[in-house]
Design a protein around this motif. Sequence first.
Motif, PDB file in Angstrom:
ATOM      1  N   HIS A  14      -2.707  43.459  23.137  1.00  0.00           N
ATOM      2  CA  HIS A  14      -3.620  44.596  22.668  1.00  0.00           C
ATOM      3  C   HIS A  14      -4.185  45.163  23.845  1.00  0.00           C
ATOM      4  O   HIS A  14      -4.297  44.739  24.850  1.00  0.00           O
ATOM      5  N   CYS A  19     -10.044  45.072  19.456  1.00  0.00           N
ATOM      6  CA  CYS A  19      -9.119  45.415  18.406  1.00  0.00           C
ATOM      7  C   CYS A  19      -9.342  44.851  17.059  1.00  0.00           C
ATOM      8  O   CYS A  19      -9.787  43.447  16.994  1.00  0.00           O
ATOM      9  N   THR A  79      -7.956  44.001  14.597  1.00  0.00           N
ATOM     10  CA  THR A  79      -6.766  43.110  13.857  1.00  0.00           C
ATOM     11  C   THR A  79      -7.275  41.691  14.492  1.00  0.00           C
ATOM     12  O   THR A  79      -6.823  40.437  14.389  1.00  0.00           O
ATOM     13  N   CYS A 115       0.746  45.508  19.412  1.00  0.00           N
ATOM     14  CA  CYS A 115      -0.006  45.808  18.058  1.00  0.00           C
ATOM     15  C   CYS A 115      -0.008  47.286  17.794  1.00  0.00           C
ATOM     16  O   CYS A 115      -0.064  48.084  18.579  1.00  0.00           O
ATOM     17  N   GLU A 119      -1.814  48.645  16.057  1.00  0.00           N
ATOM     18  CA  GLU A 119      -3.116  49.334  15.989  1.00  0.00           C
ATOM     19  C   GLU A 119      -3.608  50.114  17.353  1.00  0.00           C
ATOM     20  O   GLU A 119      -4.041  50.931  17.424  1.00  0.00           O
ATOM     21  N   CYS A 120      -3.308  49.127  18.255  1.00  0.00           N
ATOM     22  CA  CYS A 120      -3.507  49.419  19.618  1.00  0.00           C
ATOM     23  C   CYS A 120      -2.362  50.468  20.341  1.00  0.00           C
ATOM     24  O   CYS A 120      -2.804  51.045  21.220  1.00  0.00           O
TER      25      CYS A 120
HETATM   26 ZN    ZN Z   1      -4.603  45.585  18.772  1.00  0.00          ZN
END
Ligand code: ZN
Length: 271
Positions: A99, A104, A106, A136, A138-139
């Motif tokens: 991450h 983050c 998650t 990740c 998301e990141c």
């Molecule tokens: Zn992340």
Amino acid sequence: MPADNPTTATPSEIDAELARLHAERAKAEATVETLTKRHTRWLRESAADLATALEPRIEQARQRASDCEAAMQPLDEEFDHRGGWTRAWLVLNTGGHVHRSMLCRTCFESTKFAWLTQLSGHDEAEVVDLAGKAACTECYPSAPVEVRNRPSRIKTPEQLARDEQKAERAKAKAAKAITAPGGLPLRTTHSGVITTEFSARREYCELLSYARYLAKRNVAHNREAIAEHHEDASLILTALAAKHDRTEDDLREELAPKVEARWKREHSNWG
Ligand SMILES: [Zn+2]
């Protein structure tokens, strides 16, 4: 970190020092907590003298935590001063993701991370490339699909340090080792398989000194054995020359006084 000067340190150096200080502070805080609980218990159990004896240790741990805090401050300021830099964290469980922030969404409060300080300040593309499928989503939403399908090559700073130590040990071992040119075992007739440079040098002197003794005794009778000893010594010389990229003549000259010393000390005295 170079000479306590954050302004000339790299992001990795600063973050490695921060990571160390974070860990030390956490340890000190845990000590304060444990000892404070014990202190309270002993007061409750009317063991005031025991409780009093704990107080300097609690104070010491508290001081250590606050020293760490103070040492972190200029490093955090340097981070802000440079407008920040990329950082990466690896979640410490099987299949844990990499991450860009511990915040983050998650991740959880209880998530355990390894701070990948070796990647601090590095391009995010490089981080993603190393992380592969561990990146990740998301990141690093822009990570290309082909990168996401690759296995992770991420290592924690601890793993990297272990790898480095292993490489150092292998290097030190290789420095001491010897083989025939081309890497085959250095086999001799009279000294067996020689594996270290130390024994190669020692055996070289021994073989030539002993050959001289055989010659002194009876050249005609020992002709074959003398030739074998010279042959072994020559194999060793070739191996040493190949290892150090030197000429055999050069090495022969270097070893000649040692052969002579061996002869004087040992075989010349034999009957
Ligand atoms: Zn992340």
